[in-house]
Design a protein around this motif. Structure first.
Motif, mmCIF file in Angstrom:
data_model
loop_
_atom_site.group_PDB
_atom_site.id
_atom_site.type_symbol
_atom_site.label_atom_id
_atom_site.label_comp_id
_atom_site.label_asym_id
_atom_site.label_seq_id
_atom_site.Cartn_x
_atom_site.Cartn_y
_atom_site.Cartn_z
ATOM 1 N N SER A 118 -10.316 6.982 -2.190
ATOM 2 C CA SER A 118 -8.994 6.374 -2.147
ATOM 3 C C SER A 118 -8.227 6.864 -0.933
ATOM 4 C CB SER A 118 -8.234 6.725 -3.428
ATOM 5 O OG SER A 118 -7.990 8.129 -3.471
ATOM 6 N N GLY A 153 -5.497 8.533 -0.997
ATOM 7 C CA GLY A 153 -5.100 9.915 -1.252
ATOM 8 C C GLY A 153 -6.214 10.907 -0.944
ATOM 9 N N TRP A 193 1.392 10.798 -2.034
ATOM 10 C CA TRP A 193 0.377 9.991 -1.337
ATOM 11 C C TRP A 193 -1.021 10.501 -1.659
ATOM 12 C CZ3 TRP A 193 2.826 9.899 4.271
ATOM 13 C CH2 TRP A 193 3.962 9.081 4.260
ATOM 14 N N ASP A 210 -2.259 9.574 -4.987
ATOM 15 C CA ASP A 210 -2.280 8.120 -5.181
ATOM 16 C C ASP A 210 -1.197 7.641 -6.136
ATOM 17 O OD1 ASP A 210 -4.469 7.451 -3.457
ATOM 18 O OD2 ASP A 210 -5.840 8.278 -4.939
ATOM 19 N N TYR A 262 2.327 4.932 -2.063
ATOM 20 C CA TYR A 262 1.617 4.626 -0.821
ATOM 21 C C TYR A 262 2.595 4.601 0.351
ATOM 22 C CZ TYR A 262 -2.188 3.371 -3.912
ATOM 23 O OH TYR A 262 -3.156 3.422 -4.872
ATOM 24 N N ARG A 305 -9.479 2.585 2.516
ATOM 25 C CA ARG A 305 -10.505 2.306 1.507
ATOM 26 C C ARG A 305 -11.907 2.754 1.910
ATOM 27 N NH1 ARG A 305 -10.849 -4.319 2.097
ATOM 28 N NH2 ARG A 305 -11.338 -4.347 4.330
#
Length: 297
Positions: free
Chosen positions: A2, A4, A35, A38, A41, A63
């Protein structure tokens, strides 16, 4: 991964704290913490700043796999496997070309000892290349039994697009040789050589086609680093000894048949088949042994 997880990885790699990163981006430490968890954002402006700061693309940050994107081939694995693939292909082709050269010499009415000498020279050269290449690969695997994945998805996808071309090309070349051989009876016999020359042409096509197929397969295997690591894990010594013993005996027997058929019966044009059949039996023996000595979960 992710955003994060990637952000946390890049930050730790830069050896900076959340407070230091927050200061550079003009946000609070709690914002950085959210952040990385997650929970929220960053805005587009902050994402662009992060990409510039960490030297990564937006796609990777949002991603992608940051660890894989920065992984490096510190062991020289790619260079070694490329060289390994080419040398295996060369060894196999030399053996096939040995049979082709012997038939070619016969078709030009060369003395039997000349064709045998040429064939045997190619076969010995091919066998030595294969043995030397195998020893070099074994030494590399012992030195680097575990390789961290470093190929990017784009590199793998580019090869996957080329792979069908190699396979169809290899099969196509072999089939072209079969067609030429099948139609050879209808070709006029030129002065100075016999129609046996078309058997040599068939083997030349087979050598090229087999080379393409083997190279494609080995290059595909190169990208499967997980399989490489599994193969070099400590294994059951009994299982390993059995596999080595059976495969070694099978290939020695195939070589004996090859030499007997060539030197005693003069059937060089068909004796090359001993090696692919021997390799097939090696694969069958390995499957049976793997089934008997299943690894504990």
């Amino acid at each position: 991964m992710s955003l994060g997880q990637n952000l946390q990885f890049y930050r730790k790699r830069k050896n900076i704290t959340q407070e230091q990163l927050a200061e550079q981006l003009c946000v609070s430490r709690q914002t950085i913490s959210k952040w990385e968890a997650d929970a929220s954002y960053p805005e587009m402006e902050k994402i662009l700043q992060l990409c510039e700061m960490f030297g990564c693309s937006m796609d990777t940050l949002l991603r992608g796999e940051a660890k894989e994107d920065l992984a490096e081939d510190t062991a020289g694995y790619d260079s070694h496997m490329n060289c390994f693939s080419k040398r295996i292909v060369i060894g196999i082709e030399l053996i096939i070309l040995g049979a082709a050269s012997g038939i070619l010499a016969d078709s030009f009415y060369a003395p039997a000892y000349i064709s045998d000498l040429v064939t045997f020279s190619f076969v010995i050269a091919g066998a030595l290349v294969l043995v030397a290449t195998g020893l070099q690969h074994k030494r590399f695997a012992e030195k680097y039994p575990k390789i961290q994945p470093f190929y990017k998805k784009e590199e793998i996808e580019r090869f996957e697009e080329k792979f069908p071309v190699f396979i169809t090309g290899g099969i196509g070349v072999i089939l072209a040789g079969v067609v030429v051989s099948a139609l050879s009876e209808q070709f006029p016999e030129a002065k100075g050589y016999t129609k046996e020359i078309y058997n040599a042409v068939l083997l030349l096509f087979i050598a090229v086609g087999t080379g393409l197929l083997v190279y494609a397969g080995m290059q595909k295997s190169k990208f499967n680093i997980k399989e490489y690591n599994e193969e070099n894990k400590p294994k059951s010594s009994q299982k390993e000894r059995l596999q080595g013993m059976w495969c070694g005996c099978i290939m020695i027997f195939a070589t004996i048949l090859f030499l007997i058929g060539g030197f005693i019966f003069g059937k060089w044009e068909i004796c090359w088949i001993c090696y692919p059949i021997g390799a097939l039996f090696c694969g069958i023996a390995s499957i049976i042994i793997n089934g008997i000595y299943k690894e504990e979960p």
